[in-house]
Design a protein around this motif. Structure first.
Motif, short mmCIF file in Angstrom:
data_model
loop_
_atom_site.label_atom_id
_atom_site.label_comp_id
_atom_site.label_asym_id
_atom_site.label_seq_id
_atom_site.Cartn_x
_atom_site.Cartn_y
_atom_site.Cartn_z
N PRO A 156 29.19 37.09 35.41
CA PRO A 156 30.04 36.00 35.91
C PRO A 156 31.33 36.56 36.49
O PRO A 156 31.85 37.57 36.02
N PRO A 157 31.87 35.92 37.53
CA PRO A 157 33.11 36.42 38.15
C PRO A 157 34.27 36.32 37.20
O PRO A 157 34.27 35.54 36.24
N GLY A 158 35.28 37.14 37.47
CA GLY A 158 36.49 37.15 36.65
C GLY A 158 37.31 35.91 36.89
O GLY A 158 36.93 34.99 37.61
N PRO A 159 38.52 35.87 36.33
CA PRO A 159 39.36 34.68 36.46
C PRO A 159 39.86 34.44 37.87
O PRO A 159 40.28 33.36 38.20
N ARG A 160 39.80 35.45 38.73
CA ARG A 160 40.33 35.27 40.09
C ARG A 160 39.26 34.69 41.00
O ARG A 160 38.11 35.06 40.93
N GLY A 161 39.67 33.81 41.86
CA GLY A 161 38.73 33.22 42.81
C GLY A 161 38.18 31.91 42.29
O GLY A 161 38.16 31.63 41.09
N ARG A 162 37.74 31.07 43.20
CA ARG A 162 37.14 29.79 42.83
C ARG A 162 35.65 29.85 43.13
O ARG A 162 35.23 30.25 44.20
N GLN A 163 34.85 29.47 42.17
CA GLN A 163 33.41 29.52 42.33
C GLN A 163 32.86 28.11 42.57
O GLN A 163 33.16 27.19 41.82
N GLU A 178 43.18 39.62 44.76
CA GLU A 178 42.18 40.56 44.30
C GLU A 178 40.80 39.90 44.29
O GLU A 178 40.65 38.73 43.97
N LEU A 179 39.81 40.70 44.69
CA LEU A 179 38.42 40.27 44.59
C LEU A 179 37.77 41.11 43.50
O LEU A 179 37.70 42.34 43.60
N MET A 252 34.04 46.05 39.86
CA MET A 252 34.72 46.48 41.09
C MET A 252 35.86 45.52 41.37
O MET A 252 35.70 44.30 41.30
N VAL A 253 37.03 46.07 41.73
CA VAL A 253 38.20 45.26 42.08
C VAL A 253 38.68 45.73 43.45
O VAL A 253 39.00 46.91 43.64
N VAL A 254 38.71 44.79 44.40
CA VAL A 254 39.23 45.06 45.74
C VAL A 254 40.58 44.37 45.83
O VAL A 254 40.66 43.13 45.82
N VAL A 295 36.83 34.90 52.66
CA VAL A 295 38.25 35.23 52.59
C VAL A 295 39.01 34.23 53.45
O VAL A 295 38.79 34.16 54.66
N GLN A 296 39.86 33.48 52.81
CA GLN A 296 40.67 32.50 53.53
C GLN A 296 41.92 33.20 54.06
O GLN A 296 42.81 33.55 53.29
N THR A 297 41.97 33.44 55.36
CA THR A 297 43.07 34.18 55.94
C THR A 297 44.34 33.34 55.98
O THR A 297 44.29 32.12 56.12
#
Length: 610
Positions: A156-163, A178-179, A252-254, A295-297
């Motif tokens: 599952p994705p981390g706390p960052r980002g909306r799924q 961060e991604l 992985m963290v970008v 990615v929302q620019t």
């Protein structure tokens, strides 16, 4: 038609009788046993040396299965297309099993989609082209096929980002954020193996394959972390990280997501085993889709509006303008920062104009060139609303105003990179003129002035219009002809009195003393003491009207210039006669002395004769 098996080599006794020399045939295959996983591909090389005959040798491959170790099953041959046994025939025809020639005396056997029944002893046999039997004619290596125990899945994705509810999951991250993506990779292969895990990105709507999947970062079998070519710089800068959490989870963290980071991300796990010769061989590979990332620019979201609309104010009144920054933007903080400023262009002037004031990314305000010393405030009054306030507007403040917002993303080491900028629509501002009209009349007192005397220049100023409390200032300027030129040079300040009554002295051409004074409410005087020839020139008086606002700032409401006043230092008449008089007296003395000498000489000659 299947082969019946390899031709047996001559007995050892015959080899001894013939003698095994230095050029005996030798067939080499890898040292075994070799371990591979079902479903994988294996390549077994084979080469021959020390042979006689043609440079291109033929090869035949056989398999001895564990359940029938004496039965040789023909697999494939370089010289007979009907060599394969029935069990291998369809696979050879489909290209799943094939022999590839590397050179005349070297080939490689390739078997794709390994099956459990492919385990056994593999023999590479070379039919003899020698005039006598010497050396070995075949080589054998054991292959053991292991069950595929490699498993790969997304975490599952981390706390960052909306799924969003989608399959595979879809993540939305803001530019600069961060991604973070996770991957589970495990194996229960009974042999000692190493796992390599890499994260890759594919362009949306493009089939995933080795040619289309761009590696982002990977953990090699020797635990070294390496990035794909486009990401190497970000890995070195610390913006890209890959870590192992526990025994099975990889993350992985970008950092500082960019527009080109959008795409479909995959996790690829490969299982490696070390062969007896010390080399590492890949025995299994599996891939799992992690997420579709958008990615929302900031450039697509940043918008700027201003208010309250066109403004009309009088001089000295406060001017307030509001700027609102809108859009689906991340809040300022660890990953994003914003700066907001106001620009002003005079009416009809092209371009956005000059900077009035701004708040930088740290919230520190500053004024633009030409606005220093004025009471101007730039402040943040709400989460995304900024206010510009000029305490006392001037007619020179009239023009077109625009609000400029810039968005930055943070890289490694808190380094800021400008990601987007936006300007508001023009906002007209009108400031009423004061209507001050000035006139100045200047003259030289006495009309004529001589060298050594004091020249007095007077300037009378008349004023029409203007607010109460108007202050006057006056300055005196001179234009002197440059040496060898007919026209005058640029005007130079001689002196003046400011609106606060403080005198200011410039540079007098002759270098003597200067005095400036206010001799009446609207009358100024300039005096040049001990006038010399260097003071010759064309003088003029330049008055200006000034208004002081409630914030104690001054601004110029009007100006004028008097007509020219020529100052020519004359020479006194006595001075003009003195030089000729001296010259005449000198000439007379010389002539008199000459005559007297001549008479004396003649008299003495006559006296001597007597």
């Amino acid at each position: 038609m299947g082969a019946l098996g390899p031709k047996p080599p001559p007995p050892p006794l015959l080899l001894l009788m013939l003698g095994v020399g230095c050029c005996a045939r030798e067939v080499l295959v890898p040292e075994g046993p070799l371990y591979r996983v079902a479903g994988a591909t294996i390549s077994i090389p084979c080469n021959v040396s020390g042979y006689e005959g043609p440079a291109q040798q033929d090869f035949e491959w056989f398999l001895y299965r564990p359940e029938a170790p004496e039965a040789a099953l023909g697999i494939v041959s370089t010289r007979d297309t009907r060599f394969s046994y029935a069990v291998f025939g369809p696979r050879v025809a489909a290209g799943e099993v094939q022999v590839q020639r590397l050179q005349g005396d070297a080939v490689v056997l390739k078997i794709a989609r390994l099956q459990a029944q492919d385990a056994g002893i593999y023999e590479c046999y070379t039919p003899s082209t020698d005039t006598r039997y010497l050396g070995s004619y075949s080589g054998k290596v054991e292959l053991r096929v292991l069950p595929d125990m490699l498993q790969v899945s997304a975490t599952p994705p981390g706390p960052r980002g909306r799924q969003a509810p989608a399959s595979p999951p879809r993540l939305m991250v803001h530019e600069g954020q961060e991604l973070a993506l996770g991957c589970l990779a495990r194996t229960s292969t009974q042999k000692h193996t190493h796992l390599a895990v890499s994260f890759g990105r594919a362009v949306p709507e493009v089939p995933v394959g080795r040619a289309t999947l761009q590696e982002v970062v990977g953990l090699r079998p020797d635990l070294a972390v390496e990035a794909g070519a486009p990401y190497a710089e970000r890995l070195a800068a610390g913006e890209l990280r890959l870590g192992k959490e526990g025994t099975e989870r990889y993350r992985m963290v970008v950092g500082g997501a960019q527009a080109e980071d959008a795409g479909t991300y995959h996790c690829t796990a490969t299982e490696w085993i070390q062969d007896p010769d010390g080399s590492w061989a890949q025995i299994a590979e599996k891939r799992a889709v992690l997420a579709h990332v958008d990615v929302q620019t900031l450039s697509s979201q940043l918008a700027v509006t201003v208010g309250p609309g066109e403004r009309r104010i009088g001089p000295g009144e406060p001017l307030e303008l509001l700027c609102n920054v809108s859009g689906a933007l991340p809040p300022p903080g660890q990953h994003a920062a914003y700066s907001v400023g106001w620009e002003m262009a005079p009416a009809g002037a092209p371009g956005p104009g000059r900077l009035v004031a701004q708040l930088d990314t740290e919230g520190v305000g500053s004024l633009g060139p030409g606005y220093e010393g004025r009471h101007i405030a730039m402040e943040k009054v709400a989460s995304r609303t900024y206010r510009l306030r000029l305490e006392a507007a001037r007619p020179g403040d009239a023009g077109t105003y625009r609000c400029l917002a810039k968005a930055y993303v943070r890289g490694s080491g808190a380094r800021l990179r400008e990601a987007a900028s936006a300007r508001s629509r023009p906002l007209p501002v009108h400031v009423r003129e004061e209507g001050v009209v000035l006139e100045a009349v200047a003259w030289l007192a006495g009309g004529t002035v001589y060298r050594g005397e004091t020249a007095s220049l007077l300037c009378n100023i008349s004023v029409r219009g203007g607010p109460p409390g108007l202050r006057l200032a006056a300055s005196w300027w001179v234009e002197r002809p440059e040496e060898g030129e007919l026209s005058s040079g640029p005007a130079q300040l001689v002196g003046g009195v400011g609106q606060d009554g403080v005198a200011e002295l410039g540079v007098r051409p002759g270098g003597g003393p200067v005095s400036v004074e206010l001799v009446g409410p609207r009358s100024h005087r300039l005096r040049l003491h001990s006038l010399g020839p260097e003071d010759e020139g064309v003088y003029h008086c330049a008055p200006s009207a000034w208004v002081q606002h409630a914030d104690y700032s001054w601004y110029q409401a009007g100006s004028a210039r008097s007509g020219p006043v020529t100052v020519y230092p004359y020479t006194h008449a006595l001075d003009t006669l003195f030089v000729p008089l001296l010259v005449g007296a000198g000439v007379a003395l010389v002539i008199g002395a000459t005559i007297l000498g001549t008479i004396t000489c003649c008299f003495m000659k006559r006296l001597r004769k007597r």
